[in-house]
Motif scaffolding. Sequence first.
Motif, short mmCIF file in Angstrom:
data_model
loop_
_atom_site.label_atom_id
_atom_site.label_comp_id
_atom_site.label_asym_id
_atom_site.label_seq_id
_atom_site.Cartn_x
_atom_site.Cartn_y
_atom_site.Cartn_z
N MET A 72 0.85 -1.20 0.00
CA MET A 72 0.00 0.00 0.00
C MET A 72 0.88 1.24 0.00
SD MET A 72 -3.03 0.99 2.68
CE MET A 72 -4.05 2.43 2.41
N SER A 73 0.69 2.15 -0.95
CA SER A 73 1.55 3.31 -1.10
C SER A 73 1.12 4.50 -0.25
CB SER A 73 1.57 3.73 -2.58
OG SER A 73 0.25 4.07 -3.02
N TYR A 74 0.02 4.36 0.45
CA TYR A 74 -0.47 5.49 1.26
C TYR A 74 0.49 5.76 2.40
CZ TYR A 74 -3.59 8.39 4.06
OH TYR A 74 -4.15 9.43 4.78
N SER A 75 0.77 7.02 2.67
CA SER A 75 1.68 7.43 3.73
C SER A 75 0.88 7.89 4.95
CB SER A 75 2.59 8.56 3.24
OG SER A 75 3.45 8.98 4.29
N TRP A 76 0.88 7.07 6.00
CA TRP A 76 0.13 7.41 7.20
C TRP A 76 0.84 8.53 7.97
CZ3 TRP A 76 -4.56 5.22 8.39
CH2 TRP A 76 -4.92 4.10 7.65
#
Length: 245
Positions: A1-5
């Motif tokens: 998953m490329s989303y940056s938390w």
Amino acid sequence: MSYSWNWAVFLSPTPSGDATYLDWLLQGLQWTLMLSLGAWVIAFLLGTLLGVLRTVPNRWLSRLAAAYVEAFRNVPLLVQLFTWYFVIPELLPRPWGDAIKQTDPLTQQFLAALLCLGCFTAARVCEQVRAGLGSLPRGQRAAGLALGLTLPQTYRYVLLPGALRLILPPLTSEFLNIFKNSAVASTIGLIELSRQSQQLVDYTAQAYEAFIAVTLMYVLINVAVMFGMRWLEHRTRIPGTIGGK
């Protein structure tokens, strides 16, 4: 998953620099609570009155209450909100309409949403109260009248106390719904909880964090309401009935 938390986004300053994004959410939560609780007061009082009118012997009063219920239950909530906000000020006498339109926009939005939610939910509360009154033994009304009470006194001291205790569970559902329905106020510009989360996403692009936080806030509200209403139900339950001691 490329989303940056980035959970630290809530402590980041807003573009104006005078608050954090967490402050935005807390302000939205405050508006949601004020709107929902105020609308519930209107809904409970008006709905109880209408529920009583639906069961009185006077045919015209009963029909009037029934017409109110049919009108408010069969029109979508969003349409009603737009009617309260855009149409009602135009239908009022001109001095009143002008006074409303010249008030602070936030006040206009809040009052329109408050009246809309209150009147919409009142129609649902009315049916709950009518059902509760209809479930009581018929002899209770006759007994109250035989004791010399007037019909309003019979409702106040005999019928309503018993009916309201019986319908606490469905009233809890309506109370919970009013918090969730308050989100529609964002469509007329009121910066309540869901609208604040959308603003947070617009400025930070951290959608997951924003909506997870808002979801948890709604869950906490609902849990608090459920425990409060369960305590009230336990304190007011009638011995000898279902759920009673």
